[in-house]
Design an enzyme around this catalytic site. Structure first.
Site, PDB file in Angstrom:
ATOM      1  N   HIS A 200       0.800  -1.229   0.000  1.00 39.93           N
ATOM      2  CA  HIS A 200       0.000   0.000   0.000  1.00 39.93           C
ATOM      3  C   HIS A 200       0.826   1.269   0.000  1.00 39.93           C
ATOM      4  O   HIS A 200       0.441   2.260  -0.593  1.00 39.93           O
ATOM      5  CB  HIS A 200      -1.042  -0.052   1.108  1.00 39.93           C
ATOM      6  CG  HIS A 200      -2.117  -0.998   0.715  1.00 39.93           C
ATOM      7  ND1 HIS A 200      -2.060  -2.320   1.042  1.00 39.93           N
ATOM      8  CD2 HIS A 200      -3.170  -0.836  -0.101  1.00 39.93           C
ATOM      9  CE1 HIS A 200      -3.075  -2.924   0.462  1.00 39.93           C
ATOM     10  NE2 HIS A 200      -3.766  -2.056  -0.231  1.00 39.93           N
ATOM     11  N   ARG A 310     -11.157   2.400  -2.102  1.00 39.55           N
ATOM     12  CA  ARG A 310     -10.686   1.475  -1.063  1.00 39.55           C
ATOM     13  C   ARG A 310     -11.162   2.005   0.285  1.00 39.55           C
ATOM     14  O   ARG A 310     -10.457   2.744   0.967  1.00 39.55           O
ATOM     15  CB  ARG A 310      -9.157   1.381  -1.093  1.00 39.55           C
ATOM     16  CG  ARG A 310      -8.597   0.648  -2.312  1.00 39.55           C
ATOM     17  CD  ARG A 310      -7.076   0.591  -2.246  1.00 39.55           C
ATOM     18  NE  ARG A 310      -6.492  -0.416  -3.094  1.00 39.55           N
ATOM     19  CZ  ARG A 310      -5.903  -0.171  -4.269  1.00 39.55           C
ATOM     20  NH1 ARG A 310      -5.829   1.059  -4.736  1.00 39.55           N
ATOM     21  NH2 ARG A 310      -5.375  -1.155  -4.976  1.00 39.55           N
ATOM     22  N   ARG A 346     -15.767  -0.276  -2.483  1.00 35.84           N
ATOM     23  CA  ARG A 346     -15.434  -1.645  -2.085  1.00 35.84           C
ATOM     24  C   ARG A 346     -15.750  -1.808  -0.601  1.00 35.84           C
ATOM     25  O   ARG A 346     -15.427  -0.920   0.197  1.00 35.84           O
ATOM     26  CB  ARG A 346     -13.962  -1.918  -2.350  1.00 35.84           C
ATOM     27  CG  ARG A 346     -13.557  -3.309  -1.913  1.00 35.84           C
ATOM     28  CD  ARG A 346     -12.171  -3.656  -2.381  1.00 35.84           C
ATOM     29  NE  ARG A 346     -11.146  -2.927  -1.661  1.00 35.84           N
ATOM     30  CZ  ARG A 346      -9.849  -3.001  -1.961  1.00 35.84           C
ATOM     31  NH1 ARG A 346      -9.459  -3.744  -2.979  1.00 35.84           N
ATOM     32  NH2 ARG A 346      -8.962  -2.332  -1.277  1.00 35.84           N
ATOM     33  N   GLU A 445      -9.871 -12.053  -7.337  1.00 31.65           N
ATOM     34  CA  GLU A 445      -8.477 -11.934  -6.908  1.00 31.65           C
ATOM     35  C   GLU A 445      -7.967 -13.192  -6.216  1.00 31.65           C
ATOM     36  O   GLU A 445      -6.878 -13.220  -5.677  1.00 31.65           O
ATOM     37  CB  GLU A 445      -8.293 -10.690  -6.024  1.00 31.65           C
ATOM     38  CG  GLU A 445      -9.346 -10.456  -4.976  1.00 31.65           C
ATOM     39  CD  GLU A 445      -9.214  -9.086  -4.284  1.00 31.65           C
ATOM     40  OE1 GLU A 445      -8.287  -8.329  -4.593  1.00 31.65           O
ATOM     41  OE2 GLU A 445     -10.042  -8.823  -3.405  1.00 31.65           O
ATOM     42  N   ASN A 468      -3.446  -7.258  -8.064  1.00 32.58           N
ATOM     43  CA  ASN A 468      -2.403  -7.323  -7.023  1.00 32.58           C
ATOM     44  C   ASN A 468      -2.550  -8.606  -6.210  1.00 32.58           C
ATOM     45  O   ASN A 468      -1.593  -9.338  -5.975  1.00 32.58           O
ATOM     46  CB  ASN A 468      -2.510  -6.127  -6.065  1.00 32.58           C
ATOM     47  CG  ASN A 468      -2.488  -4.813  -6.804  1.00 32.58           C
ATOM     48  OD1 ASN A 468      -1.929  -4.729  -7.872  1.00 32.58           O
ATOM     49  ND2 ASN A 468      -3.103  -3.795  -6.232  1.00 32.58           N
ATOM     50  N   ASP A 469      -3.783  -8.844  -5.794  1.00 32.34           N
ATOM     51  CA  ASP A 469      -4.012 -10.067  -5.030  1.00 32.34           C
ATOM     52  C   ASP A 469      -4.059 -11.298  -5.921  1.00 32.34           C
ATOM     53  O   ASP A 469      -3.671 -12.383  -5.495  1.00 32.34           O
ATOM     54  CB  ASP A 469      -5.310  -9.953  -4.218  1.00 32.34           C
ATOM     55  CG  ASP A 469      -5.076  -9.175  -2.943  1.00 32.34           C
ATOM     56  OD1 ASP A 469      -4.101  -9.485  -2.239  1.00 32.34           O
ATOM     57  OD2 ASP A 469      -5.840  -8.241  -2.659  1.00 32.34           O
ATOM     58  N   ARG A 479       2.616 -10.322  -1.381  1.00 34.28           N
ATOM     59  CA  ARG A 479       2.826  -9.091  -2.144  1.00 34.28           C
ATOM     60  C   ARG A 479       3.624  -8.044  -1.385  1.00 34.28           C
ATOM     61  O   ARG A 479       4.139  -7.101  -1.967  1.00 34.28           O
ATOM     62  CB  ARG A 479       1.469  -8.509  -2.581  1.00 34.28           C
ATOM     63  CG  ARG A 479       0.567  -8.162  -1.434  1.00 34.28           C
ATOM     64  CD  ARG A 479      -0.840  -7.855  -1.894  1.00 34.28           C
ATOM     65  NE  ARG A 479      -1.037  -6.439  -2.178  1.00 34.28           N
ATOM     66  CZ  ARG A 479      -2.218  -5.901  -2.431  1.00 34.28           C
ATOM     67  NH1 ARG A 479      -3.313  -6.666  -2.472  1.00 34.28           N
ATOM     68  NH2 ARG A 479      -2.333  -4.621  -2.651  1.00 34.28           N
ATOM     69  N   CYS A 516      -8.592  -3.414 -11.868  1.00 32.94           N
ATOM     70  CA  CYS A 516      -8.242  -2.292 -10.994  1.00 32.94           C
ATOM     71  C   CYS A 516      -6.961  -2.512 -10.196  1.00 32.94           C
ATOM     72  O   CYS A 516      -6.633  -1.722  -9.329  1.00 32.94           O
ATOM     73  CB  CYS A 516      -9.389  -1.965 -10.060  1.00 32.94           C
ATOM     74  SG  CYS A 516      -9.807  -3.313  -8.997  1.00 32.94           S
TER      75      CYS A 516
END
Ligand code: PEP
Ligand code: MG
Length: 603
Positions: A200, A310, A346, A445, A468-469, A479, A516
């Site tokens: 992040h 987020r 989300r 994900e 990402n996930d 990650r 995304c």
């Protein structure tokens, strides 16, 4: 304790996650096990009394925690092992310690964290001099109690993280809740020990255009608040105590590199015009948003709506959740910004790397990425889920708002969430409150979601591909762990096959999908995603102009041919080489020399 520190120039290499280079002063933020921030905040005279009370509350909280731990230890290990907590309790209740901390808060007008650090550093220095081994070892108890106090303090507001000077934030790791409370007006750069391209800190730094180097391993221990430092994010290098020659070289290099094309923003109308590839296929670019500083950028950089909010960034440092009205106001504000292109909220994606589950009383987990994260945590904490769902439903009455469920593993997660949504819709109706139409999507994900994508597509209104996930879980690579950053390969054939499968399932069911994850924000990856069938990409607003230029200059047919070849490859290396040669060779003007993000392994 820092009087005789070595101040010779030293250099670290880490993972470069954003552009730019700066010189600055270190501002250390302590990880504290519980990731409590620790740095100096200067208080106004009027705030000092409240700060002393805040410290008192933290001591009481830490004491309650210790008593509970002692009880548990007595039960599971026996009374004889519980005595250790008595020692900690005694320290915590020590008048002298508490008086000293209070005195520092009052005389220096500083925050409690800083005062605790000052006082306990002093005590530790005394212990270090002690000859007696037993007594010297008690210093680890002091460190323990300090840590506990800092964590307890993190349960209080951090005074908006007002920083006293332009700072290079140095931390072991930064959680969203810590990031959310930082004053970005004064942050020049980030340097963290932990993290990778999609952690992040990296996402935020890129989004805000702040230079950042992560995965520095042991930089935090060496740096002290106030130290001079050079952060060269382009090279992934950090130099502590730079020599005058280094600073001079840095200044010269900066002058040459001043015109950064990535930052150039075209006129708003130009950015808002429909975007098409050279062969006429329409592509929509949306914005990923986390922090209020980014809200205004959605339109400035020409995003068509907000593809991902987020929402966990709304949580405070202690994991406390804004109430329904506060949340509704934020969602309405974001919906107004997004306009007719719509906002996707989300559900809180907490747990895992996002926010320590323990803040929400979920207990420490052995394997948090596979634990009580995202929709799992929401379902386990119905009051959390219901409050958010109500706020989103009410905001949806004012404008187009979608809701997306993170970390869906199969249709059960969707059905359970939908039940709550319908339940709350009926309840709001009963209360005479308006609830809007809501499209519900699933984040794709997790490999299981990919494997049952056709079934999921029948139960939701859209897919949101969180690459990402998806990379993390498909390749089993943490990650946020720089040790395995070399294995985090977004262009791994398994990832590309998963993306294609999810996109095809969505298309087959006649629902839309948006990508995304961070892949969408990089020109080369974006081209591959389009070739695989993506037509909507969502990214940090600042990345939009760059990706926009790339899309407008591409021919989709060729991107499709490249993507097809990528799917035939056996390894990520092969795909990367192919992308470099085919995309970089064909369109050298569209892709930077470093066509793919910098190598993740370190020299
Ligand atoms: C993702 O996983 O790709 C994503 C978009 O969400 P986050 O990075 O917040 O997990
Ligand atoms: Mg995710």
């Amino acid at each position: 304790m820092s009087g005789r520190r070595d101040k010779s120039e030293r250099r670290w290499r880490g993972v470069a996650v954003s552009d730019g280079a700066v010189t600055g002063r270190v501002l250390r933020i302590h990880g504290g096990g519980g990731r409590a921030g620790i740095y100096q905040v200067k208080l106004d005279a009027a705030e000092v009394g409240r700060e002393v009370r805040r410290y008192g509350a933290a001591v009481r909280l830490a004491r309650r925690q210790l008593l509970a731990l002692k009880k548990r230890a007595a039960r599971t290990l026996g009374e004889e092992h519980a005595y250790i907590f008595d020692a900690h309790l005694l320290m915590l209740e020590d008048r002298k310690l508490n008086d000293d901390v209070e005195a520092v808060i009052r005389t220096e007008s500083v925050n409690s964290e800083w005062a605790v650090k000052v006082v306990t550093d002093r005590v530790l220095a005394v212990y270090e001099e002690i000859k007696d081994d037993y007594l010297r070892e008690r210093s680890s108890d002091i460190e323990d109690v300090t840590r506990r106090l800092l964590v307890a303090l993190s349960g209080e507001s951090m005074l908006g993280r007002r920083l006293t000077e332009d700072a290079v934030v140095v931390a072991e790791e930064l959680m969203p809740s810590t990031l959310a409370e930082l004053d970005f007006g004064h942050i020049k750069a980030f340097a963290t020990d932990v993290g990778g391209w999609t952690s992040h800190t990296a996402i935020i730094a890129r989004g805000l255009g702040i230079p950042a180097v992560v995965g520095l391993r042991d930089f935090y221990r060496a740096a002290r608040t106030g130290d001079s430092v050079v952060i060269d994010a382009g090279r992934g290098e950090v130099t502590l105590h730079p020599k005058p020659e280094t600073l001079e070289l840095f200044t010269r290099e900066r002058q040459v590199a001043k015109e950064s094309p990535a930052r150039a923003v075209a006129a708003a109308e130009e950015l808002r015009a429909p975007l098409r590839t050279r062969d006429g296929v329409e592509v929509t670019l949306r914005a990923n948003v986390e922090l209020p500083v980014e809200y205004d950028w959605v339109n400035r950089y020409g995003a068509h709506g907000i593809g991902l909010f987020r929402s966990e960034f709304l949580l405070s440092h202690r994991g406390s959740v804004p109430d329904e009205d506060e949340q509704r106001e934020t969602y309405e504000r974001l919906a107004r910004i997004a306009g007719e292109d719509g906002l996707t909220v989300r559900l809180f994606d907490m747990g895992g790397d996002k926010l320590s589950g323990s803040r929400l009383d979920a207990g420490e987990e052995r394997n948090p990425a596979l634990g009580l994260r995202a929709i799992r945590l929401c379902l386990q904490r119905p009051e959390l889920l219901r409050t958010q769902v109500r706020a989103v439903l009410r905001a949806a009455a004012r404008g187009p708002v979608d809701l997306v469920i993170p970390m869906v593993s199969d249709v059960t997660d969707v059905r359970r969430a939908r039940e709550v949504i319908e339940d709350e819709r009926a309840r709001l109706g009963g209360e005479g409150k308006e609830a809007g139409a809501l499209r519900v999507g699933a984040m794709i994900e997790v490999p299981s979601a990919v494997l049952v994508a056709e079934k999921l597509a029948r139960e939701v209104d859209f897919f949101s591909l969180g690459t990402n996930d998806l990379v993390q879980y498909t390749l089993a690579v943490d990650r946020g762990n720089d040790e395995v950053a070399g294995w985090f390969r977004s262009l791994h054939p398994a990832v590309l096959l998963s993306v294609r499968r999810a996109l095809e399932a969505a298309e087959g069911a006649g629902i839309r999908s948006v990508v995304c994850g961070e892949m969408a924000a990089s020109p080369a990856y974006a081209a591959v995603l389009l070739g695989l069938g993506a037509r909507e990409l969502s990214m940090a607003p600042t990345a939009i102009p760059r990706v926009r230029r790339t899309v407008a200059g591409l021919e989709l047919e060729e991107a499709e041919a490249v993507a097809k070849e990528c799917l035939e490859c056996a390894t990520a290396d092969e795909v990367e080489e192919l992308v470099r040669v085919r995309l970089g060779g064909r369109w050298p003007n569209l892709f930077p020399k470093e066509i793919l993000p910098p190598p993740k392994t370190k020299g």
